[in-house]
Design a protein around this motif. Structure first.
Motif, short mmCIF file in Angstrom:
data_model
loop_
_atom_site.label_atom_id
_atom_site.label_comp_id
_atom_site.label_asym_id
_atom_site.label_seq_id
_atom_site.Cartn_x
_atom_site.Cartn_y
_atom_site.Cartn_z
N PRO A 96 33.46 43.31 8.16
CA PRO A 96 34.80 43.55 8.16
C PRO A 96 33.82 45.27 8.00
O PRO A 96 32.89 45.02 7.31
N LEU A 97 34.47 45.96 9.03
CA LEU A 97 34.15 47.90 8.36
C LEU A 97 35.61 47.84 7.91
O LEU A 97 36.67 47.55 7.75
N PRO A 98 35.42 49.48 7.27
CA PRO A 98 36.29 49.84 7.00
C PRO A 98 37.77 50.80 7.90
O PRO A 98 37.35 50.67 9.51
N GLN A 99 39.07 50.97 7.30
CA GLN A 99 40.24 51.44 7.96
C GLN A 99 39.64 52.80 8.32
O GLN A 99 40.34 53.48 9.08
N ALA A 100 38.47 53.89 7.46
CA ALA A 100 38.66 55.13 7.22
C ALA A 100 38.30 55.91 9.13
O ALA A 100 39.38 56.86 9.16
N VAL B 245 37.23 53.72 21.09
CA VAL B 245 37.15 52.95 20.49
C VAL B 245 36.03 52.34 19.63
O VAL B 245 35.34 53.30 18.64
N LYS B 246 36.85 51.56 18.08
CA LYS B 246 36.12 51.23 16.87
C LYS B 246 37.33 49.97 16.89
O LYS B 246 38.23 49.97 16.78
N ASN B 247 36.08 49.25 15.71
CA ASN B 247 36.36 48.42 14.95
C ASN B 247 36.93 48.83 13.85
O ASN B 247 37.13 49.32 13.09
N TRP B 248 38.14 47.22 12.99
CA TRP B 248 38.37 47.79 11.29
C TRP B 248 39.11 46.87 10.85
O TRP B 248 39.23 45.62 11.37
N SER B 249 38.93 46.09 9.93
CA SER B 249 38.89 44.85 8.97
C SER B 249 40.30 45.36 8.65
O SER B 249 40.93 46.39 8.77
N SER B 250 41.33 43.67 8.85
CA SER B 250 42.90 44.14 8.76
C SER B 250 43.22 44.75 7.07
O SER B 250 42.25 44.99 6.45
N TYR B 251 44.01 45.50 7.73
CA TYR B 251 44.45 46.43 6.47
C TYR B 251 45.47 45.67 5.32
O TYR B 251 45.58 45.30 4.18
N ALA B 252 46.56 45.38 5.98
CA ALA B 252 47.82 44.07 5.65
C ALA B 252 46.39 42.89 4.32
O ALA B 252 46.88 42.04 3.78
N GLU B 253 45.97 42.18 5.45
CA GLU B 253 45.37 41.24 4.79
C GLU B 253 44.06 41.57 4.13
O GLU B 253 42.79 41.69 5.48
N TYR C 297 46.49 43.84 12.43
CA TYR C 297 45.17 44.81 12.32
C TYR C 297 45.69 46.38 12.27
O TYR C 297 45.41 47.01 12.71
N GLU C 298 47.40 46.34 11.96
CA GLU C 298 48.17 47.33 11.83
C GLU C 298 47.32 48.26 10.45
O GLU C 298 47.00 47.58 9.57
N LEU C 299 47.48 49.50 10.77
CA LEU C 299 47.02 50.44 9.36
C LEU C 299 48.04 50.79 8.92
O LEU C 299 48.86 50.71 9.02
N ASP C 300 47.38 51.57 7.63
CA ASP C 300 48.02 52.21 7.22
C ASP C 300 48.86 53.39 7.40
O ASP C 300 48.85 54.43 8.36
N LYS C 301 50.45 53.32 7.61
CA LYS C 301 51.65 54.18 8.17
C LYS C 301 51.24 55.36 7.42
O LYS C 301 51.63 56.73 8.32
N LYS C 302 50.78 55.70 6.45
CA LYS C 302 50.93 57.02 6.39
C LYS C 302 49.65 58.25 6.82
O LYS C 302 49.66 58.97 6.89
N TYR C 303 48.94 57.38 7.89
CA TYR C 303 47.75 58.16 7.88
C TYR C 303 48.81 57.85 10.08
O TYR C 303 48.40 58.79 10.62
N THR C 304 48.78 56.54 10.10
CA THR C 304 49.87 56.73 11.92
C THR C 304 51.19 57.10 11.61
O THR C 304 51.58 57.36 13.31
#
Ligand code: SN0
Length: 316
Positions: free
Chosen positions: A179-183, A235-243, A207-214
């Motif tokens: 799991p990697l950050p969504q940063a 290209v970037k991996n991120w872990s789930s924001y919802a879960e 894998y939806e990101l926080d709407k605050k940023y998107t």
């Protein structure tokens, strides 16, 4: 600029971009601006490019640099208010930050999310406390939610390599074993919305990101459809924001290959590094003419130097 934590700290992104190109052309124009001043770099996590590019940027401005690998060489910091410190933490952040603020004119901080408690990570408690107690300008070297120096370098790179006025830029999720950050993804999304680009995001369900940023950025779950006519693929991996913090997919079908590039507009491929070869991105793409990863990394110097110069000149 008082602090540099997000694109929100930038009054005019286009103006900042112009300043970065000026600095890149003539990196030693302000070689004495930082004379007799010191920047402290505090790392709570590993770093290669951020550490080296920030040191280089500071050196170009004549700043002294002190690096503190707090996670390895410092006392374990407590962040909770009013706690009885009879466990493993040795020093309170309010004491450590206050002292560092007396040693440095600017402090850069890296503090990753723990990826356990969403509220805790997304409150940016560590940064907020550092700002409160250090009382000097704070530069994010990647926080729990954002990595603005990376995104600024990414924008510089896109501007340099674009072949049309308004390129299509796709942020494409990639698989990873942990799991990697969504940063990086959050931050890139914020900056792209302030840039002159057509920006879309593609990732598997969940894998939806926080709407605050998107914000209103279109999200397409079909990667092939998203990549059509793309000029840049980030290209970037991120872990789930919802879960929160979970790895929901290990689907190798999401890795970018030369075959997939055929449907793009001869796209340039970007990644912030470090990259897990043949998991996130194939060797054939990374070692090809499509890849801009080294150019991006070089631009980290100029992104950082622009921000430090603005802070030193109190331009914000
Ligand atoms: C960090 C991230 O935010 O994704 C830093 C990127 C600049 N990346 C990692 O932690 C990669 C770790 C790994 O094991 O690949």
């Amino acid at each position: 600029m008082k602090n540099f934590l997000s694109v929100e700290d930038v009054k005019d992104v286009q103006k900042l971009l112009k300043k970065a190109f000026k600095i890149k052309k003539n990196p030693f124009e302000h070689a004495h601006l930082g004379k007799n001043k010191t920047i402290g770099l505090v790392f709570m996590n590993p770093s290669t490019r951020t550490r080296l590019s920030t040191q280089r940027a500071a050196n170009n401005l004549g700043l002294n640099v002190m690096v503190m690998n707090m996670d390895k060489e410092g006392w374990a910091l407590e962040t909770q208010e009013g706690i009885v410190m009879n466990q493993n933490t040795v020093e309170h952040i309010k004491d450590a930050a206050a002292v560092m603020g007396r040693y440095c004119e600017i402090i850069g901080i890296r503090s990753f999310p723990k990826l356990v408690d969403k509220q805790e990570d997304y409150s940016e408690d560590f940064f907020q406390k550092f700002i409160k107690y250090a009382k000097v300008p704070i530069v994010s070297l990647e926080s729990a939610t954002l990595h603005p120096l990376q995104s600024f370098a990414d924008l510089i790179t896109i501007e340099e390599y674009k072949t049309k006025e308004r390129p299509k830029v796709v942020l494409s999720w990639a698989p990873h074993i942990k799991p990697l950050p969504q940063a990086v993804a959050n931050s890139f999304s914020e900056w792209m919305q302030k840039a002159d680009v057509d920006f879309i995001i593609t990732h598997p369900q969940g894998y939806e990101l926080d709407k605050k940023y998107t914000g209103a950025t279109p999200v397409i779950h079909n990667q092939e459809k998203a990549l059509k006519n793309a000029d840049f693929i980030y290209v970037k991996n991120w872990s789930s924001y919802a879960e929160y913090g979970k790895v929901l997919s290990l689907d190798g079908g999401w890795m970018l290959t030369n075959e997939k590039l055929k449907i793009t507009n001869n796209a340039k491929v970007m990644h912030c590094l470090p990259v897990r070869r043949n998991i996130e991105l194939s060797d054939e793409v990374l070692d090809s003419e499509h890849s801009l990863v080294v150019e991006q990394a070089e631009n980290r110097i100029y992104a950082c130097q622009t921000v430090l110069k603005e802070i030193l000149q109190k331009n914000f």
